[in-house]
Structure formats: C-alpha cells, structure tokens
Design a protein around this motif. Structure first.
Motif, PDB file in Angstrom:
ATOM      1  N   MET A  32      38.803  39.151  40.647  1.00 26.38           N
ATOM      2  CA  MET A  32      39.241  40.487  41.017  1.00 26.38           C
ATOM      3  C   MET A  32      40.685  40.701  40.577  1.00 26.38           C
ATOM      4  O   MET A  32      41.493  39.784  40.586  1.00 26.38           O
ATOM      5  N   LYS A  33      40.990  41.923  40.192  1.00 31.54           N
ATOM      6  CA  LYS A  33      42.319  42.235  39.682  1.00 31.54           C
ATOM      7  C   LYS A  33      43.285  42.466  40.841  1.00 31.54           C
ATOM      8  O   LYS A  33      42.954  43.116  41.825  1.00 31.54           O
ATOM      9  N   ALA A  34      44.487  41.930  40.693  1.00 28.32           N
ATOM     10  CA  ALA A  34      45.502  42.077  41.727  1.00 28.32           C
ATOM     11  C   ALA A  34      45.898  43.538  41.888  1.00 28.32           C
ATOM     12  O   ALA A  34      45.846  44.338  40.944  1.00 28.32           O
ATOM     13  N   THR A  35      46.270  43.895  43.101  1.00 29.05           N
ATOM     14  CA  THR A  35      46.756  45.242  43.394  1.00 29.05           C
ATOM     15  C   THR A  35      48.170  45.135  43.961  1.00 29.05           C
ATOM     16  O   THR A  35      48.695  44.043  44.155  1.00 29.05           O
ATOM     17  N   ASN A  38      34.151  27.706  45.470  1.00 32.75           N
ATOM     18  CA  ASN A  38      35.242  26.802  45.830  1.00 32.75           C
ATOM     19  C   ASN A  38      36.589  27.445  45.493  1.00 32.75           C
ATOM     20  O   ASN A  38      36.702  28.208  44.530  1.00 32.75           O
ATOM     21  N   ASP A  39      37.614  27.095  46.262  1.00 36.08           N
ATOM     22  CA  ASP A  39      38.995  27.494  45.962  1.00 36.08           C
ATOM     23  C   ASP A  39      39.178  29.012  45.948  1.00 36.08           C
ATOM     24  O   ASP A  39      39.996  29.549  45.197  1.00 36.08           O
ATOM     25  N   ALA A  40      38.401  29.713  46.738  1.00 32.94           N
ATOM     26  CA  ALA A  40      38.565  31.149  46.909  1.00 32.94           C
ATOM     27  C   ALA A  40      38.158  31.482  48.340  1.00 32.94           C
ATOM     28  O   ALA A  40      37.584  30.645  49.038  1.00 32.94           O
ATOM     29  N   ARG A  41      38.443  32.677  48.765  1.00 28.97           N
ATOM     30  CA  ARG A  41      38.136  33.096  50.111  1.00 28.97           C
ATOM     31  C   ARG A  41      37.365  34.404  50.086  1.00 28.97           C
ATOM     32  O   ARG A  41      37.164  35.004  49.031  1.00 28.97           O
ATOM     33  N   PHE A  42      36.945  34.845  51.241  1.00 30.66           N
ATOM     34  CA  PHE A  42      36.074  36.022  51.319  1.00 30.66           C
ATOM     35  C   PHE A  42      36.652  37.210  50.575  1.00 30.66           C
ATOM     36  O   PHE A  42      35.949  37.885  49.806  1.00 30.66           O
ATOM     37  N   GLU A  43      37.935  37.501  50.810  1.00 30.58           N
ATOM     38  CA  GLU A  43      38.525  38.691  50.193  1.00 30.58           C
ATOM     39  C   GLU A  43      38.586  38.590  48.680  1.00 30.58           C
ATOM     40  O   GLU A  43      38.763  39.594  47.992  1.00 30.58           O
ATOM     41  N   ASP A  44      38.436  37.374  48.131  1.00 32.12           N
ATOM     42  CA  ASP A  44      38.473  37.180  46.680  1.00 32.12           C
ATOM     43  C   ASP A  44      37.137  37.484  45.999  1.00 32.12           C
ATOM     44  O   ASP A  44      37.097  37.573  44.766  1.00 32.12           O
ATOM     45  N   VAL A  55      43.479  39.109  55.558  1.00 35.61           N
ATOM     46  CA  VAL A  55      43.005  40.494  55.624  1.00 35.61           C
ATOM     47  C   VAL A  55      42.626  40.979  54.227  1.00 35.61           C
ATOM     48  O   VAL A  55      43.372  40.795  53.273  1.00 35.61           O
ATOM     49  N   SER A  56      41.463  41.592  54.114  1.00 37.54           N
ATOM     50  CA  SER A  56      41.061  42.227  52.860  1.00 37.54           C
ATOM     51  C   SER A  56      41.480  43.689  52.908  1.00 37.54           C
ATOM     52  O   SER A  56      40.943  44.468  53.693  1.00 37.54           O
ATOM     53  N   ARG A  88      46.793  40.047  46.190  1.00 38.09           N
ATOM     54  CA  ARG A  88      46.529  39.210  45.024  1.00 38.09           C
ATOM     55  C   ARG A  88      45.379  38.271  45.369  1.00 38.09           C
ATOM     56  O   ARG A  88      45.205  37.884  46.523  1.00 38.09           O
ATOM     57  N   PHE A  89      44.602  37.899  44.368  1.00 43.52           N
ATOM     58  CA  PHE A  89      43.367  37.172  44.613  1.00 43.52           C
ATOM     59  C   PHE A  89      43.380  35.797  43.953  1.00 43.52           C
ATOM     60  O   PHE A  89      43.997  35.599  42.914  1.00 43.52           O
TER      61      PHE A  89
END
Length: 419
Positions: free
Chosen positions: A185-188, A236-242, A270-271, A192-193
């Motif tokens: 996903m692109k950072a805003t 792996n190495d990411a979270r829900f919001e990512d 927080v997403s 950041r993801f």
C-alpha cells in the motif's frame, strides 16, 4: 518484556481503550464484508513460566499489559473476536513443556494448544471447522539449535535441545508453501505501511479461505491451519492496516490475526483508512456534542492567538494566521463522556504543515502534550478523523491549524460520542 513483567512499562488506560476500539473497527469493517475476524495474543514466555525467572525479578512481578488488556476486552461490551490463550497454555503446561527452553517462542505442543483453541472457536461460527485430535499426529523428535535465547547468550554451538515435531496423517498434509508477490500500500500523509512477505498454501477439497497475519509465533501454527483451508495466505512482517488492499482483493472467509504480547503496540496500530468511515458513521448516528459553525463560533470561542477570524468566507470560517503559533480555544462546557469521543475536522491549509488538537479536562490546569493529537496537512483541503478513547470530562479544546502563515479555512469541526 521484563519491563512489562515488573510493571515498569505501564500502559495508560486510554491506550488499552484505543486498542479495543481498533479491534472493534476492524471487526465491523470485516463483518460488513462477510469476513470472520479472530485476534489472538500469544503470552510472553515470562507470563507462562514466571517461576523460571530469578527471584530478584519474580518478586517484582506486577499486573502486566496483557492481563490488563484482557480485562478491557472482557468489559461490557466484550469484544467477541478474541481468544485469551493464557488459560489454554497454562493448562497445557501442566502436562508438557510448551515453550522451548532456549527460545522465547512456544514449541509444537504450545502451538498445537493455540491451534486447537483457534479451530474450536471458528467451528462455532463456521460448521465443519474443528481441530485434528492430537492423537492423530505422529510424533517425531528433532533437535533445536540456535534458539533466540541461546543466540543472545552466544551459546548456539554449545546448547541443543530436543524438539518435538507433530506430523499430521498423509491425507491431511498440505502442499509446500509458495511465495507470492505483494503490491504494498502507498504511504499517505497520515500513515506509512510495512512491506510484508506473503506465502500461500492450502488443501484440495476444502471450502474456505483464510488470511493469517502473524509474527514469528505463527511458524508453529501455519501447517496446522493450512490443513483446513483450500487457500491460506500467511502474511509475515506486516500488520492488519498494511493489508487492507489485500483483504479487498482476496475476500477471505476468515482472518486470523496473531501477534505476541511484547509487540501489541505494533499489532494494534490505528488504520486511518478504517478510522474515517467509522467516525463519519458515528457522527451521523449520534447528535453532536459540539459542532463549530460560523453561526455559533462566538458562543464557543474562548480565545484566539496569532489569528484574524472571518466568518463570512463562503466555505466556512477563514483563519488568517498572522504569527507562527495560531490557536483557537473552545469551551466544551464540562461535557461528561462515557464513550469514545469521535472528532472530524475539515480544513483548508495554505501549505504543508502540522495540525494539532489539544483537549483539557476539568482536572487539568493547562493544555499539555499528554492530551494531544497531531496530523500532517497538505496544501489545500484536508479531512482529519481522530478519537479520545477514555471517559473524560471535557473542559476546553484547542486547535492549532498549523505553523505556516497564510489563510486556513475551517470547513467543519464536529465532536460526537460513539453510540
């Protein structure tokens, strides 16, 4: 981990309430798409084996963050998509070793206990899902070399330990895990993801799909979970919001979100993408506690600094910043909130800058960083959503539109409680 065990690392109640609301937002968003959501927190090893710690540390044990958070999750209204793994693991501990001696992670026995709890829980909502009984696995003995604790102590080449391996029957053995590409996903301006790594597995003849978001504690669970799904994606190495884009693309039947206790602050971020629609919905469903408009501005305004205010602007309230620290202070009328407070601000900015929102309760003498929210503004129109997560008695609010000089336009500033 030890700082949490001894109570030195103390989480404020607002943090715990925020984490619970994050889970509620995820679950509400997924439920609307017909997706089941399950969140689990593997306990730190010290929580399961405190007796193995030195007495000087054990004697300082205090209520840890996981224990306090589980109390919050169980409080009314309880969050239904959670399994407290502590009782499950403590019961398994009475019979067998469930964490490696030379490692902070659980072993195959601990992983099986968690797997059994997961499948039993999911089976209540999705008939046909149930854990494979332990006795159907073949037990083999391997050797663990290089656990994270032995590496930390530089004992990798000196200390090895037996490592039990649970092998399912051939008919229940999924194929090999395959790596897949993942478009991140692109950072805003607000978020950041993480990149993340994806691997995929599954079994023919199964009906459901799953997304398994996990840290290293997921290693002992991956093959067990894969037995029950025609497709399972392990992240792996990411979270829900990512991975919200991935969720939209794959539309899994189940999401299992698992992260160890010592990393809860990362797992429960927080997403911003989900926060906006949730706050908007709640602002519609409830009568605003405070809604600043050009017509009622004067009745709420307590003070202003470094600003010229023009209420005649066609899009809202024009705020001409004449100095480097523009501020608006509003009266909140000592409003008591027993719920989460939802806040939406729509503001035009003359440049990239930092928006700041402070709130003061009746017990606070002044505004401070303790009760502060910030957001990055881009040039032009910006929509900001944020929350206050704990019951408070609001006394006053302060809005600092930005440090850049020029004209800001406050289009909307609305506050309402979660219904």
């Amino acid at each position: 981990e030890l700082a949490d065990f001894t109570g030195f690392q103390h989480r404020e109640m607002e943090t715990l309430q925020r984490w619970k609301q994050v889970l509620e937002d995820r679950r509400n968003w997924l439920t609307a798409q017909g997706i089941h959501y399950l969140f689990l927190i593997p306990p730190n090893k010290s929580m399961i084996y405190p007796e193995s710690l030195p007495e000087r540390i054990r004697s300082r044990q205090r209520l840890n963050t996981l224990e306090r958070f589980q109390e919050v999750l169980a409080s009314d209204p309880a969050f239904p998509g959670n399994i407290d793994l502590r009782p499950v693991l403590l019961a398994a501990k009475e019979k067998e070793l469930i964490y490696h001696k030379s490692d902070t992670h659980w072993n195959a026995v601990g992983g099986y206990a968690a797997y059994s709890a997961i499948m039993t829980h999911l089976g209540k909502e999705l008939p046909g899902l149930q854990p494979l009984p332990r006795e159907e696995f073949e037990e083999k003995m391997g050797v663990l070399q290089g656990g994270d604790l032995s590496l930390l102590l530089n004992l990798r080449d000196l200390y090895h330990e037996p490592n039990l391996i649970l092998v399912p029957p051939q008919s229940m053995t999924p194929g090999h895990w395959q790596k897949v590409k993942f478009e991140t996903m692109k950072a805003t301006g607000q978020q950041r993801f993480r990149t993340g790594k994806l691997i995929v597995n599954g079994m023919e003849g199964r009906d459901l799909t799953a997304l398994f978001i996990c840290d290293s504690f997921g290693s002992a669970l991956s093959d067990l979970l894969a037995m029950h799904f025609k497709k399972i994606i392990r992240v792996n190495d990411a979270r829900f919001e990512d991975v919200t884009d991935l969720i939209r693309k794959e539309k899994p039947d189940v999401i299992i979100d698992l992260n160890v206790a010592r990393r809860m602050d990362i797992a429960l971020g927080v997403s911003q993408e989900l926060l906006g629609p949730m706050v908007d919905r709640q602002l519609v469903e409830t009568k605003p506690t405070l809604d600043i408009t050009a017509e009622n501005l004067q009745s709420h305004l307590l003070a202003s600094e470094d600003l010229r205010i023009d209420k005649t602007h066609k899009n809202g309230i024009a705020l001409d910043a004449t100095g480097g620290d523009p501020q608006l202070v509003f009266s909140a009328g000592n409003r008591l909130s027993n719920q989460v407070v939802n806040i939406k601000c729509v503001i035009d900015s003359p440049a990239q800058t930092t928006f700041a929102f402070y709130y003061k309760t009746s017990g606070d003498k002044a505004f401070s960083g303790k009760n502060l929210y910030t957001a990055q503004l881009e040039r032009g129109e910006n929509t900001i959503h944020f929350r206050i997560y704990t019951p408070i008695l609001l006394d006053a609010l302060r809005v600092d539109p930005g440090s850049a000089m020029g004209q800001y336009v406050l289009r909307q500033f609305t506050i309402a409680e979660t219904p």
